[in-house]
Design an enzyme around this catalytic site. Structure first.
Site, short mmCIF file in Angstrom:
data_model
loop_
_atom_site.label_atom_id
_atom_site.label_comp_id
_atom_site.label_asym_id
_atom_site.label_seq_id
_atom_site.Cartn_x
_atom_site.Cartn_y
_atom_site.Cartn_z
N HIS A 55 0.81 -1.21 0.00
CA HIS A 55 0.00 0.00 0.00
C HIS A 55 0.85 1.27 0.00
O HIS A 55 0.33 2.38 0.10
CB HIS A 55 -0.91 -0.02 1.24
CG HIS A 55 -2.04 0.93 1.21
ND1 HIS A 55 -2.19 1.95 2.14
CD2 HIS A 55 -3.10 1.06 0.36
CE1 HIS A 55 -3.28 2.64 1.88
NE2 HIS A 55 -3.85 2.14 0.81
N LYS A 59 3.31 4.40 -1.19
CA LYS A 59 3.45 5.33 -2.31
C LYS A 59 4.78 6.05 -2.11
O LYS A 59 4.92 6.87 -1.19
CB LYS A 59 2.30 6.36 -2.35
CG LYS A 59 0.93 5.77 -2.59
CD LYS A 59 0.19 5.54 -1.30
CE LYS A 59 -1.19 4.94 -1.56
NZ LYS A 59 -1.82 4.50 -0.30
N ASP A 74 17.07 10.63 -7.75
CA ASP A 74 18.51 10.84 -7.60
C ASP A 74 19.00 10.78 -6.15
O ASP A 74 20.09 11.29 -5.84
CB ASP A 74 18.93 12.20 -8.19
CG ASP A 74 18.77 12.24 -9.70
OD1 ASP A 74 18.67 11.16 -10.32
OD2 ASP A 74 18.75 13.35 -10.27
N HIS A 94 -9.17 11.45 1.96
CA HIS A 94 -8.35 10.25 1.94
C HIS A 94 -7.05 10.41 2.73
O HIS A 94 -6.24 9.49 2.79
CB HIS A 94 -8.05 9.89 0.47
CG HIS A 94 -7.43 8.55 0.27
ND1 HIS A 94 -6.10 8.39 -0.12
CD2 HIS A 94 -7.94 7.31 0.38
CE1 HIS A 94 -5.84 7.10 -0.24
NE2 HIS A 94 -6.92 6.42 0.06
N LYS A 97 -4.09 10.64 5.58
CA LYS A 97 -3.73 9.87 6.77
C LYS A 97 -2.73 10.71 7.57
O LYS A 97 -1.52 10.63 7.39
CB LYS A 97 -3.10 8.53 6.39
CG LYS A 97 -4.00 7.62 5.54
CD LYS A 97 -3.69 7.77 4.08
CE LYS A 97 -4.31 6.68 3.21
NZ LYS A 97 -5.71 6.44 3.32
N ASP A 119 0.26 18.11 19.87
CA ASP A 119 1.01 18.98 20.80
C ASP A 119 1.90 20.03 20.12
O ASP A 119 2.92 20.43 20.68
CB ASP A 119 1.87 18.12 21.73
CG ASP A 119 1.02 17.32 22.70
OD1 ASP A 119 -0.18 17.62 22.83
OD2 ASP A 119 1.57 16.39 23.33
#
Length: 475
Positions: free
Chosen positions: A216, A218, A223, A393, A395, A400
């Protein structure tokens, strides 16, 4: 006679699984649930256990040689890391958290990083294509969803130009998440000189054993200087939306500095697993001393082959370490017992705990399962907001005014135990304050939930939620 033979074979297989559960089972409740499934749901119970119930720490497709090669490479990375001293992290209050991640992954927090927050598809792909255009050595991509369309066409045109100039291009795509990627497109990539491999593609011999364990992540590496990670896949829906959910909202990161190497290591390990090529492991790694920023970053990654759940433990530690507040944005909050209790304890102890969840979902079953935890959260004092515009979507966790987590991992069992995921931990007040304000802006336009009103929802809704909870490990 045939039925008798079939019954005997079934009993033998079932007993074998029972023995496996008793020997390798970790959680008593989970073990009991699988025992009931095997004996009360003929055939389907065994198939489900084979797909999602087995302990991947005992049944890994990686052989011993692969484990040794990867572990040796990680040790070399540790020796070359430009890391923040433990004393520095002690003074910032993050010593326990950073040691936890280092224990699970081998990665220390790195200094001298530059972190750029990228909101939604346009900003993200503008930054990605800018970095790709500047590549002169190599481009590495790893994506759960790689869909054909305008973005894919732009990428293949760019790759063709870059390969002609001697730039090495490597791509990993997930065999299930990118199921729509055509053979024609893959062949075109190979014909222009791109190295491309699927992660756990459909194969008859291991279909049931691997279908539930997906990559899952990405990741883009350019370089060894610039990296990208977050929630955004290669799909036109991040630019145009879709007919059902409308606009897709998400957050991504651009990283420069020492943290790029950590993300590159995650890619290189996955490349080794899909291709068998470990040549990257043999390269000499010069120390990273160039200062491109002043932000501290630590990469945390996990998968079904880890004995402990690195990302699950990191989320748990972040919640428990919060002193004032913890704000969570995630479309799939389907917590296990530990995360559920830690959020309830935090809220009950006076910590400002807020959840921002998409009001619209890409799966009805997932939506029911997410909502099945709302009543318990609200009773404990957790504030919940439903984002109504399109599909949220992202995450993200911010806490704090000094700690942020952004990446690919949802707050559910699948991300903790079944998927290969990666997150970036950013120990930086500037980044935290930016995302805190973004969160507060979003909840101004969201729907707050009230415990009394939610508790009085129709009985049929409760029934749907209870049903969906059963399937939460699959979601």
């Amino acid at each position: 006679m045939y039925w008798t033979i079939a019954l005997i074979i079934y009993v033998i297989i079932a007993m074998g699984m029972v023995i496996s559960l008793l020997v390798n089972g970790i959680k008593p409740a989970k073990t009991l649930a699988w025992l009931l499934a095997i004996f009360t749901i003929p055939v389907a119970g065994i198939l489900l256990y084979w797909m999602i119930g087995r302990n991947r720490r005992k049944y890994s497709w990686k052989d011993i040689q692969e484990d040794i090669a990867i572990n040796n490479y990680l040790k070399k990375i540790q020796r070359n890391q430009d890391s923040v001293e433990t004393l520095d992290m002690d003074s910032k209050g993050f010593a326990k958290l950073t040691r936890l991640i280092e224990k699970n992954n081998g990665f220390k927090p790195t200094k001298n990083n530059d972190v750029t927050i990228l909101k939604d598809g346009k900003a993200t792909f503008d930054a990605i294509f800018e970095a790709l255009e500047a590549a002169d050595k190599y481009i590495y991509l790893l994506y759960y969803i790689f869909e054909e369309g305008e973005l894919a066409d732009r990428l293949i045109a760019l790759f063709k130009k870059k390969v002609k100039k001697g730039v090495k291009v490597k791509i990993i795509y997930d065999g299930v998440g990118s199921y729509s990627l055509s053979k024609k497109y893959i062949s075109k990539l190979k014909s222009i000189g791109v190295e491309v491999y699927p992660f756990l593609p459909f194969k008859l011999g291991r279909f049931l054993a691997s279908i539930n364990y997906r990559n899952h992540r990405k990741i883009i590496i350019v370089d060894g200087k610039v990296a990208f990670t977050g929630g955004i896949n290669i799909s036109d829906k991040y630019l145009k939306g879709d007919l059902v959910l409308g606009k897709w909202h998400d957050m991504h990161l651009r990283l420069r500095g020492a943290s790029v190497r950590e993300l590159q290591v995650v890619f290189e390990i996955d490349w080794f697993l899909v291709s068998g090529d470990n040549s990257e492991f043999d390269r000499e790694l010069p120390p990273l001393r160039e200062k491109v920023g002043n932000q501290i970053v630590q990469i945390v990654y996990g998968g079904p082959d880890d004995y402990f759940s690195p990302i699950g433990q990191t989320y748990f530690a972040m919640i428990n370490n919060a002193k004032k507040y913890i704000y969570i944005t995630n479309p799939y909050i389907i917590p296990g017992t530990a995360i559920l209790k830690s959020l309830e304890v935090a809220a009950n102890s006076g910590i400002d705990v807020r959840l921002l969840v998409s009001a619209n979902a890409d799966s009805v079953l997932v939506n029911w399962s997410v909502r099945s935890y709302f009543e318990s959260f609200l009773l404990a004092g957790v504030k919940i907001y439903l984002f109504p515009e399109g599909f949220l979507h992202s995450k993200i966790i911010v806490s704090d005014d000094n700690l942020v987590s952004i990446g690919t991992a949802n707050m559910d069992i699948r991300s903790f135990e079944q998927n290969y995921e990666v997150n970036a931990m950013v120990y930086d007040s500037k980044t935290a304050l930016l995302l805190k304000q973004e969160f507060l802006n979003e909840i101004e336009h969201s729907i707050p939930l009230d415990y009394k009103s939610f508790k009085n929802r129709p009985y049929i809704e409760r029934l749907k939620e209870g049903f969906a909870k059963i399937f939460s490990p699959l979601l």
